[in-house]
Design an enzyme around this catalytic site. Sequence first.
Site, PDB file in Angstrom:
ATOM      1  CG  ASP A  53      40.921  31.661  46.792  1.00 36.41           C
ATOM      2  OD1 ASP A  53      41.793  31.366  45.586  1.00 36.41           O
ATOM      3  OD2 ASP A  53      39.994  32.476  46.452  1.00 36.41           O
ATOM      4  CB  ILE A  54      42.877  26.842  44.415  1.00 37.80           C
ATOM      5  CG1 ILE A  54      43.740  25.676  44.021  1.00 37.80           C
ATOM      6  CG2 ILE A  54      42.204  27.707  43.240  1.00 37.80           C
ATOM      7  CD1 ILE A  54      44.019  24.844  45.240  1.00 37.80           C
ATOM      8  CG  HIS A 103      32.551  32.651  47.161  1.00 40.47           C
ATOM      9  ND1 HIS A 103      31.648  32.602  45.972  1.00 40.47           N
ATOM     10  CD2 HIS A 103      33.419  33.331  46.658  1.00 40.47           C
ATOM     11  CE1 HIS A 103      32.331  33.259  45.123  1.00 40.47           C
ATOM     12  NE2 HIS A 103      33.518  33.627  45.367  1.00 40.47           N
TER      13      HIS A 103
END
Length: 133
Positions: A29-30, A93
Amino acid sequence: MATIFSKIAAGEIPSYCCAQNDEFYAFLDINPMVKGHTLVIPRREVDYIFDLADDELARLHVFAARVARAIKSVIPCVKVGEAVLGLEVPHAHIHLIPMQSERDMLFSNPKLQLPADEMQAVADAIRQAFEKA
Ligand code: AMP
């Protein structure tokens, strides 16, 4: 129109890849809640996770479990927590979050900003552990 996550799984948008096979893709996850916060997606574009067919949902979870074991082997944590929200990105997701405590699962927490080289090192370590298992 393809979702941002489809483009990530296809390699059209860069990501910190943690694991992949023909059907599923895992990447950092960014905006991580904690170091090692990983997303697991089906390559097939479906918005709502509970619209997946039973067998695809089961295979997604088996794949996510393998990723979670790899995360736990490289990120010190009590357990890897799993969460599903899907309020931001309309592509199913699973969030995998290495937890020290319940607080690590609070999505209202401020997100971390980790340097690119640290993100890359974490993803590489998870991917190596995943491939070795
Ligand atoms: P949600 O749809 O509510 O489960 O949240 C989507 C998650 O995807 C958030 O935690 C975002 O930080 C993450 N995210 C959005 N864009 C990207 C990206 N390009 N690469 C990695 N993670 C992303």
